[in-house]
Write a protein that holds these residues in place. Sequence first.
Motif, PDB file in Angstrom:
ATOM      1  N   ASP A 181       0.746  -1.138  -0.087  1.00  0.00           N
ATOM      2  CA  ASP A 181       0.007   0.217  -0.062  1.00  0.00           C
ATOM      3  C   ASP A 181       0.964   1.169  -0.032  1.00  0.00           C
ATOM      4  N   THR A 182       1.804   1.190   0.548  1.00  0.00           N
ATOM      5  CA  THR A 182       2.772   2.554   0.534  1.00  0.00           C
ATOM      6  C   THR A 182       3.698   2.589  -0.748  1.00  0.00           C
ATOM      7  N   THR A 183       3.799   1.707  -1.633  1.00  0.00           N
ATOM      8  CA  THR A 183       4.610   1.731  -2.810  1.00  0.00           C
ATOM      9  C   THR A 183       4.077   2.921  -3.578  1.00  0.00           C
ATOM     10  N   SER A 184       4.825   3.876  -4.289  1.00  0.00           N
ATOM     11  CA  SER A 184       4.438   4.979  -4.984  1.00  0.00           C
ATOM     12  C   SER A 184       4.376   4.534  -6.267  1.00  0.00           C
ATOM     13  N   LEU A 185       3.386   5.114  -7.127  1.00  0.00           N
ATOM     14  CA  LEU A 185       3.164   4.865  -8.401  1.00  0.00           C
ATOM     15  C   LEU A 185       4.182   5.087  -9.365  1.00  0.00           C
ATOM     16  N   ASP A 186       5.316   5.954  -9.067  1.00  0.00           N
ATOM     17  CA  ASP A 186       6.566   5.963  -9.560  1.00  0.00           C
ATOM     18  C   ASP A 186       7.606   4.701  -9.603  1.00  0.00           C
ATOM     19  N   ASP A 187       7.510   4.317  -8.430  1.00  0.00           N
ATOM     20  CA  ASP A 187       8.308   2.996  -8.334  1.00  0.00           C
ATOM     21  C   ASP A 187       7.722   1.860  -8.869  1.00  0.00           C
ATOM     22  N   LEU A 188       6.498   1.832  -8.802  1.00  0.00           N
ATOM     23  CA  LEU A 188       5.598   0.867  -9.345  1.00  0.00           C
ATOM     24  C   LEU A 188       5.869   0.690 -10.990  1.00  0.00           C
ATOM     25  N   GLU A 189       5.749   1.945 -11.509  1.00  0.00           N
ATOM     26  CA  GLU A 189       6.077   1.858 -13.066  1.00  0.00           C
ATOM     27  C   GLU A 189       7.413   1.418 -13.457  1.00  0.00           C
ATOM     28  N   PHE A 215      -0.222  10.009 -15.439  1.00  0.00           N
ATOM     29  CA  PHE A 215       0.613   9.176 -14.629  1.00  0.00           C
ATOM     30  C   PHE A 215       1.726  10.158 -14.176  1.00  0.00           C
ATOM     31  N   GLU A 216       2.062  11.127 -15.197  1.00  0.00           N
ATOM     32  CA  GLU A 216       3.500  11.945 -14.900  1.00  0.00           C
ATOM     33  C   GLU A 216       2.877  12.724 -13.367  1.00  0.00           C
ATOM     34  N   ARG A 217       1.822  13.275 -13.392  1.00  0.00           N
ATOM     35  CA  ARG A 217       1.299  14.142 -12.329  1.00  0.00           C
ATOM     36  C   ARG A 217       1.163  13.149 -10.987  1.00  0.00           C
ATOM     37  N   CYS A 218       0.799  11.979 -11.152  1.00  0.00           N
ATOM     38  CA  CYS A 218       0.805  11.265  -9.939  1.00  0.00           C
ATOM     39  C   CYS A 218       1.989  10.710  -9.674  1.00  0.00           C
ATOM     40  N   CYS A 219       2.868  10.390 -10.581  1.00  0.00           N
ATOM     41  CA  CYS A 219       4.312   9.929 -10.142  1.00  0.00           C
ATOM     42  C   CYS A 219       4.908  10.959  -9.452  1.00  0.00           C
ATOM     43  N   SER A 220       5.045  12.287 -10.018  1.00  0.00           N
ATOM     44  CA  SER A 220       5.685  13.324  -9.411  1.00  0.00           C
ATOM     45  C   SER A 220       5.294  13.781  -8.086  1.00  0.00           C
ATOM     46  N   GLU A 221       4.009  13.486  -7.788  1.00  0.00           N
ATOM     47  CA  GLU A 221       3.274  13.639  -6.499  1.00  0.00           C
ATOM     48  C   GLU A 221       3.278  12.615  -5.578  1.00  0.00           C
ATOM     49  N   GLN A 222       4.151  11.532  -6.160  1.00  0.00           N
ATOM     50  CA  GLN A 222       4.419  10.334  -5.198  1.00  0.00           C
ATOM     51  C   GLN A 222       3.186   9.566  -4.768  1.00  0.00           C
ATOM     52  N   HIS A 223       1.991   9.540  -5.360  1.00  0.00           N
ATOM     53  CA  HIS A 223       0.926   8.913  -4.892  1.00  0.00           C
ATOM     54  C   HIS A 223       1.037   7.466  -4.689  1.00  0.00           C
TER      55      HIS A 223
END
Length: 333
Positions: A181-189, A215-223
Motif C-alpha cells: 500500500d505504501t509503494t509509490s506509483l513512480d516506483d511501481l511503474e 501518470f506523470e502528475r501522480c508519479c511526481s506527487e508520489q501517489h
Amino acid sequence: MTDTTVPYVEQAPGDILTADAWNDMQRKIHADIEASSQAAAASVTHVANADDAAHLEGKDLAALTAEVTKRVLDDVRGRTGYQQLFKVVKADEPTIIEHGLGTMPLVDLYKLEYFEVACHEDEETRASFATFYLVNREERRVRVPTASGGRRSIDIQPPDGPEIGIPFADMLTRYKVPYTDTTSLDDLETEFWKAFFKAPNDRFNDDQYCHSPWFERCCSEQHSVKRLKDQGDWNDMLFIVQPRKTVNYVDATTPPVRFPQPANVFVQHLDNNRTAVWFKPPTPHDPGDDARARAYINDPSSPVIDPDALSTEGDDVQGRFERELKLMVLLKA
C-alpha cells in the motif's frame, strides 16, 4: 481448496484446451476459491477488529476472491503451456524462442502497431508514437502543443469504438510485480517496465513506450497504491498495446495487392523446446494504418503529424522500418 490430484477439467495428453474447457475451468476455480474463503471465514472465532472483520486490506470477500482467482488463472496459463511474448524481430536474423514446452507449439503472430499518444517526458507533454502506453481511463482525448505554437487534440481512445486497454493492475499480476500500500506509483511503474522487458520478452527502445500526463502528475506527487485505491483511480489505470492481424489485406496501391499482416514472417520449430521466428525485408506498411510509417515514409508533411513530435535527424527511418518488425507471439502447447 479441492484436492489438487483431481483436475478441474479432465484433459488427456495432446488434447487441445478448447474455449469451453478453459471457461469451465475458470468457473470451477472461482467457485472453489470462494467456497474455501467462506469456510475459512466461518472458522474464525476471534475478531481483533470488529469494524473491519469482513475485510482484509480493505477488500471484502468478493474482491479477495476475484484477486486470488486472477493470480491462480495466471499461474494456470503458464502450467497449461500458453505463452504471450513481445518480440523485436530483425530482418534475416532468426529470433530463437526457448519456450521449454516439451513439444512443438501452435504459433500465432500479431503485428504490434504504432499509435499516436500524448507522452509526458522531460517536463513537457508532446505528441509521439508508441507501442506501449500507460494512461488513465478518463484521458480519452489529450491536447498537445504544435510546432506553430497552437494546440491540437489526440484521441487516446477511439471516438466511436470500444475502449482499448488492459487494466494496469492485471499487468502487475501477470508479470509478478510486488508492491504494498505504501509503494509509490513512480516506483511501481519503474518495476513494471523492468519486469515487462525481461526475457522471454525483448527490450524495446525507450522511444517506444511512455506514459500520459495523468501518470506523470501522480508519479511526481508520489501517489501511493493506497491513495490510488482510496481515490478510485486504481482500476482506471490502463496499459495500451495494439496487436493486429489481418488476412487478405488490401493495400492502397492501384490495382490493389492482397497480403497478410504481419507479412513475410517465417516460423520454424528447431526442436521440442525451441522455435525460430524471422522475416524477409522489406516490411510492407499500410499508409492508412501505420501512422508512423505514413508520416516518415509516405508523406512526411502529413498535417495529422506534428513536425516536432518525432525527429528523423541521424536516423535512417525508412531503413529501420524495412528491417525491423515488432510482434506479439502466442504459443500454445
